[in-house]
Design an enzyme around this catalytic site. Structure first.
Site, PDB file in Angstrom:
ATOM      1  CD  GLU A 280       9.863 -43.399  29.174  1.00  0.00           C
ATOM      2  OE1 GLU A 280       9.432 -44.278  28.408  1.00  0.00           O
ATOM      3  OE2 GLU A 280       9.961 -42.203  28.850  1.00  0.00           O
ATOM      4  CB  SER A 320      10.057 -47.519  29.541  1.00  0.00           C
ATOM      5  OG  SER A 320       9.209 -47.061  30.569  1.00  0.00           O
ATOM      6  CE  LYS A 359      -0.329 -42.285  21.258  1.00  0.00           C
ATOM      7  NZ  LYS A 359       0.243 -42.785  22.530  1.00  0.00           N
ATOM      8  CD  GLU A 367      -8.575 -57.528  29.419  1.00  0.00           C
ATOM      9  OE1 GLU A 367      -9.021 -57.020  30.462  1.00  0.00           O
ATOM     10  OE2 GLU A 367      -9.211 -57.529  28.353  1.00  0.00           O
ATOM     11  CB  CYS A 510       3.617 -36.877  18.024  1.00  0.00           C
ATOM     12  SG  CYS A 510       4.062 -38.301  19.041  1.00  0.00           S
TER      13      CYS A 510
END
Length: 582
Positions: A280, A320, A359, A367, A510
């Site tokens: 990134e 990103s 998540k 894919e 998080c």
């Protein structure tokens, strides 16, 4: 703000004018029962449990929503108040199933705790249960309307804290139900799977999709070799589930527990965080030097990605292309690690312990999450699931010895650790980007300006004479301010006044994700964040580009950041998603 003098059960207290009776009582050391109230939300007194008497008046106050004034004197508990509160609880229980033993919230239910405190042993009212069906359409979250007590927390969280408006109250009176917008299935609604509704629900009406049985089956399958990674915030979140103070770092006990559970190899998502910074950060430098949409927006948070794909698809070129650390680790496990360990990747079962319900969805998003030629991450368990798994497996977590993770995917820098807190991705990126731009190391790696719980933090980082304007935002209800700024600038043919923006869907990042232990408020968020920053400070390596195992990975396998191999395995694409599927 002026100070006022009040009395709580005759106890004199000085508080700021406008303080709620509830908080004034807390200062006096008096506990008033609540059910609908939560520190994160604007109180509106829907449950009525917090009623108190105003002395010298017939007026009854709802303590969570009533502000104090000079000379106010209240009684918070007497026989009459006790009986009223008990009756309220009995009425709530009359529309709530009594299947506590089989409920996912058994032992962690606020209604259950209150019923026990008030000594409720029978049901004096006719039981009237909802006939709404359980909604299991989402890969992340389950809705069980039968258990809903109509406290309003989930609706407030979804609309006010997150700005998503996937949940609402529909109907009136006894017919009122909490449901996805337009009575759709949750997966067809604007839901971004952040799980904050589940984290704030006081009962078992909303919860994470439990997949512990899938883990047990994988461990028991002789054809599978299970490897597990743990996210940055797990090391400070799991501790609360075992009675330890918030923010206690338990990383090495977690590694031991995973081996006791049967994992053949234990890895750390922090390694993936370091890898994310390399990719990134290189992408950002490329945009700055060679051209590209600026500001660049971070891509670690799947709920945020879901949000921008639905609500701001015209800005997807700013996001990103780097995958999240979890997905990067999964891809590396099934390629580099599998080859290094001579394991057939088809037999490798990759598990991620995450603080986030989104998540679960991300692992199967498209894919590009099968870039290894296999499913990169096979299973995601939340912190809460992980705690239940440990307890049900007879592991005495508190008395486990401490072990190390397995190298190389267990090696990480302090920069990888702080990914779990709001501002952490930005700080980690700055540490490495400074080195890439200047060729030098920062004298002081701490970037205090991006830390803390201010909803939006803005500033400029000086890269040895090159200014880089940054912003950090957490909580989706605040991200629109920055995104609208980018939109407006683009419409005028200009660049918004930033080069890099970090976005986290959940308040605090998080460390307070939708799958973390219940009860998160700003005090807990600060304590959990402090644990991550302490772990960073104690790390021998504190910058992602200094992680020897990351450097070796590029040398042996990836070549360099943004290489063809790195782009195939570690990057993804985005597309517009309709806000409503039906």
């Amino acid at each position: 703000m002026s100070i006022v003098h009040v009395k709580i059960n005759g106890i004199p207290v000085e508080v700021e004018e406008g303080t709620s009776v509830l908080n004034a009582a807390k200062k006096a050391g008096v506990r008033i029962p609540t059910l609908c109230y939560h520190d994160d939300l604007t109180p509106f007194g829907s449950c009525g449990l917090c009623i108190v008497k105003q002395e010298g008046s017939a007026k009854i106050l709802r303590a969570c929503a009533a502000p104090v004034n000079e000379g106010l004197s209240v009684i918070t508990n007497d026989n009459e108040l006790f009986e009223v509160r008990k009756t309220i609880l009995e009425l709530i229980l009359s529309t709530h199933p009594s299947s506590c033993l089989t409920c996912i919230r058994n032992g962690e239910c606020e209604l259950q705790d209150l019923a026990a405190e008030f000594g409720i042993r029978e049901q004096p009212f006719e039981v009237r249960l909802s006939d709404q069906e359980k909604d299991e359409s989402s890969a992340s979250i389950v809705l069980d309307p039968e258990k809903c007590i109509k406290c309003g927390r989930c609706v407030q969280v979804c609309q006010d804290l997150q700005g998503v408006f996937a949940l609402e109250f529909i109907g009136r009176g006894d017919g009122t139900v909490m449901a996805p917008a337009a009575m759709l299935k949750l997966d067809d609604s604007p839901c971004v799977r952040c799980g904050q509704c589940a984290a704030h629900c006081p009962v078992g009406a909303i919860y994470e999709k439990d997949e512990i049985s899938s883990f047990r089956k994988a461990i028991a399958d002789p054809e599978k070799q299970v490897v597990v990674q743990i996210a940055p915030s797990i090391r400070v979140g799991l501790s609360e589930s075992f009675g330890l103070p918030a923010g206690t770092v338990t990383t090495k006990k977690i590694y031991t527990a995973l081996r006791r559970l049967g994992a053949v190899s234990v890895h750390d998502t922090n390694f993936g965080a370091d890898l994310t910074i390399m990719e990134e950060g290189s992408e950002l430098v490329g945009r700055l030097t060679k051209g590209g949409a600026l500001p660049q927006l971070t891509s670690c948070c799947p709920a945020w990605i879901d949000y921008v794909e639905k609500y701001y698809p015209d800005l997807l070129d700013h996001v990103s292309s780097a995958k999240s650390p979890m997905q990067m680790v999964g891809a590396i496990e099934k390629t580099y690690f599998a080859k290094k360990m001579d394991i057939d990747p088809a037999k490798l079962f990759t598990v991620a312990i995450m603080p986030c319900t989104a998540k679960k969805y991300e692992a199967y998003r498209d894919e590009t999450m099968r870039s290894s030629g296999f499913q990169d991450v096979d299973l995601v368990l939340t912190t809460r699931e992980f705690a239940r798994l440990i307890k049900s497996s007879g592991i005495d977590f508190l008395h486990l010895e401490e072990e190390e993770a397995d190298s190389p995917i267990g090696d990480y820098s302090g920069a990888g650790t702080i990914f779990g807190a709001t501002g952490g991705v930005m700080e980690a990126a700055v540490r490495t980007a400074y080195h890439v731009v200047t060729g030098k190391e920062m004298d002081r790696v701490e970037v205090e300006s991006v830390r803390g719980l201010a909803e939006i933090k803005k500033g400029t980082v000086d890269f040895d004479g090159t200014p880089v304007r940054v912003a950090v935002v957490h909580g989706l209800s605040h991200v629109d301010e920055l995104l609208d700024e980018i939109r407006a600038a683009k419409a005028e043919g200009k660049q918004a006044p930033y080069e890099f923006i970090e976005v986290m869907a959940c308040r605090g990042g998080c460390i307070a994700g939708g799958g973390q232990p219940y009860g998160a408020n700003d005090i807990l968020r600060e304590e959990r964040s402090a644990g991550l920053y302490a772990d960073d400070k104690n790390s021998a390596v504190r910058c992602s580009h200094q992680n020897p195992s990351i450097l070796k990975l590029y040398e042996e396998f990836l070549d360099k950041p943004m290489s063809e191999t790195a782009h195939h395995l570690l990057h993804t694409t985005y597309q517009e998603i309709p806000v409503y599927k039906a």
